[in-house]
Design a protein around this motif. Sequence first.
Motif, short mmCIF file in Angstrom:
data_model
loop_
_atom_site.label_atom_id
_atom_site.label_comp_id
_atom_site.label_asym_id
_atom_site.label_seq_id
_atom_site.Cartn_x
_atom_site.Cartn_y
_atom_site.Cartn_z
N SER A 177 0.85 -1.19 0.00
CA SER A 177 0.00 0.00 0.00
C SER A 177 0.88 1.23 0.00
O SER A 177 1.95 1.24 0.62
CB SER A 177 -0.92 0.03 1.23
N LEU A 178 0.42 2.27 -0.69
CA LEU A 178 1.12 3.54 -0.71
C LEU A 178 0.25 4.57 -0.01
O LEU A 178 -0.91 4.79 -0.38
CB LEU A 178 1.38 3.98 -2.15
N LEU A 179 0.80 5.20 1.03
CA LEU A 179 0.12 6.25 1.76
C LEU A 179 0.78 7.58 1.41
O LEU A 179 2.00 7.73 1.53
CB LEU A 179 0.21 6.03 3.28
N SER A 180 -0.03 8.54 0.99
CA SER A 180 0.47 9.89 0.70
C SER A 180 -0.24 10.87 1.63
O SER A 180 -1.46 10.79 1.82
CB SER A 180 0.21 10.28 -0.76
N PHE A 181 0.50 11.77 2.23
CA PHE A 181 -0.13 12.75 3.12
C PHE A 181 0.65 14.05 3.11
O PHE A 181 1.83 14.10 2.77
CB PHE A 181 -0.26 12.21 4.55
N ASP A 182 -0.06 15.12 3.47
CA ASP A 182 0.60 16.41 3.65
C ASP A 182 -0.03 17.12 4.84
O ASP A 182 -0.98 16.62 5.47
CB ASP A 182 0.56 17.26 2.37
N VAL A 183 0.51 18.28 5.17
CA VAL A 183 0.11 19.01 6.38
C VAL A 183 -0.98 20.01 6.03
O VAL A 183 -0.79 20.87 5.15
CB VAL A 183 1.32 19.72 7.01
N ASP A 184 -2.11 19.91 6.71
CA ASP A 184 -3.18 20.90 6.54
C ASP A 184 -2.72 22.24 7.11
O ASP A 184 -2.14 22.30 8.20
CB ASP A 184 -4.45 20.46 7.29
N ASN A 185 -3.00 23.32 6.39
CA ASN A 185 -2.71 24.68 6.84
C ASN A 185 -1.22 24.90 7.12
O ASN A 185 -0.84 25.68 8.01
CB ASN A 185 -3.52 25.01 8.11
N PHE A 186 -0.37 24.23 6.34
CA PHE A 186 1.07 24.40 6.57
C PHE A 186 1.52 25.82 6.23
O PHE A 186 2.40 26.38 6.89
CB PHE A 186 1.86 23.39 5.75
N LYS A 187 0.90 26.43 5.24
CA LYS A 187 1.26 27.79 4.86
C LYS A 187 1.04 28.75 6.03
O LYS A 187 1.81 29.71 6.22
CB LYS A 187 0.45 28.24 3.64
N GLY A 265 -3.06 19.75 10.74
CA GLY A 265 -3.28 18.31 10.86
C GLY A 265 -2.77 17.66 9.59
O GLY A 265 -1.95 18.23 8.87
N LEU A 266 -3.26 16.46 9.31
CA LEU A 266 -2.83 15.75 8.12
C LEU A 266 -4.02 15.39 7.25
O LEU A 266 -5.09 15.04 7.75
CB LEU A 266 -2.08 14.46 8.50
N SER A 267 -3.83 15.46 5.95
CA SER A 267 -4.75 14.87 4.98
C SER A 267 -4.03 13.71 4.33
O SER A 267 -2.85 13.82 3.96
CB SER A 267 -5.14 15.90 3.90
N LEU A 268 -4.74 12.59 4.19
CA LEU A 268 -4.06 11.36 3.81
C LEU A 268 -4.84 10.61 2.74
O LEU A 268 -6.07 10.56 2.77
CB LEU A 268 -3.91 10.48 5.07
N GLY A 269 -4.09 10.04 1.80
CA GLY A 269 -4.68 9.19 0.76
C GLY A 269 -3.98 7.85 0.71
O GLY A 269 -2.75 7.79 0.84
N LEU A 293 -8.76 14.41 -2.36
CA LEU A 293 -10.14 14.34 -1.90
C LEU A 293 -10.22 14.61 -0.40
O LEU A 293 -11.13 15.32 0.07
CB LEU A 293 -10.72 12.96 -2.23
N SER A 294 -9.28 14.07 0.35
CA SER A 294 -9.25 14.34 1.79
C SER A 294 -9.07 15.83 2.04
O SER A 294 -9.66 16.40 2.96
CB SER A 294 -8.11 13.57 2.46
N LYS A 295 -8.27 16.46 1.22
CA LYS A 295 -8.00 17.89 1.36
C LYS A 295 -9.27 18.70 1.09
O LYS A 295 -9.61 19.61 1.85
CB LYS A 295 -6.90 18.27 0.38
N THR A 296 -9.95 18.37 0.00
CA THR A 296 -11.14 19.14 -0.38
C THR A 296 -12.30 18.91 0.58
O THR A 296 -13.22 19.73 0.66
CB THR A 296 -11.58 18.78 -1.80
N GLN A 297 -12.26 17.81 1.32
CA GLN A 297 -13.32 17.51 2.28
C GLN A 297 -13.05 18.11 3.65
O GLN A 297 -13.77 17.83 4.60
CB GLN A 297 -13.50 16.00 2.40
N GLY A 298 -12.02 18.92 3.75
CA GLY A 298 -11.78 19.63 4.99
C GLY A 298 -10.54 19.22 5.74
O GLY A 298 -10.18 19.85 6.74
#
Length: 323
Positions: A177-187, A265-269, A293-298
Amino acid sequence: MTEPHLFTASQYQSICNSLPDPTFILTESGRYVAILGGKDKRYYHDGSSLLGKRVSDVLTANKAQWFVQKIQDAIASQKMLVVEYELSASDVLGLTADGPVEPIWFEGRISALEQPYCDEKAVVWVASNITANKRMQQLLQRQAMSDELTGLYNRRRLMQVLEQAYIDFKKHAKPASLLSFDVDNFKAINDGLGHPAGDQALLELANAVRKLASPGDCVCRLGGDEFSILCQGRTMSDITAFASQLLQTGREVLQPYATQGSMPGLSLGIAHFCPEDTSMEAIMRRADQALYLSKTQGGHQMNVTDGCGKTAAASVKNMPSAS
């Protein structure tokens, strides 16, 4: 015309014994019949105690078998054979406690001799200590595969591991499995607290994720606040539990970096490898789509895609707690 100087036998012996690298005469059965040189005491110990012994008397069975095979290969080919090999304390029989802690690397140059020794075919084996160069090479390789800020693997290393994981899945159905994530509101962290704070937040997040991941997971920072984790040999339910831990841990680690009006927080796919996948790039696209999609959903949630591109979303509060 001046006649070339002819050395006496004792002079030849003195010259051979003064060679900086040790030179072994080894028979095809692995017996040490002569040892010359090795005068560079920075790298070599006195090897005279090896005379008359076989490599099987000195080295473990697997290592001794490797040496004998290389001797026989050089004799069979009648060409110089160049090999690199390492010797560690665990390879040497009867080594005292003051033996080397780190493995020592050698380059061996092996050539068959025209005349037999002790009624056996034999080779001359010149062993050069290349440990310093090898360690520098390994350091440069690690740096080429590592992210400078966090010490995690980088995109180049992810692509290598991902390619092999895709091959293993196609040939042997090894789950991955490949998990990709980034930081919400990092800017907001960079703008409100400054870029050094943003770097520190990424470093603390990387350390937390490294501790959370299994030893076989490949944890990577792709750049900026983007990360990926390749997991192999783990069930889907295990991946879901791991993702839940990841989201919770990310929120906890990043909470001190909250700014007015934004909570990081984190958004993850997640993209589980599927038979429908035609390339590793397709897997990466699915993971990125789920992340988006996780990002656009909040944010602060994960989405999972199957091989047909269908997604299923879950926030932290709806996912099983990590125990």
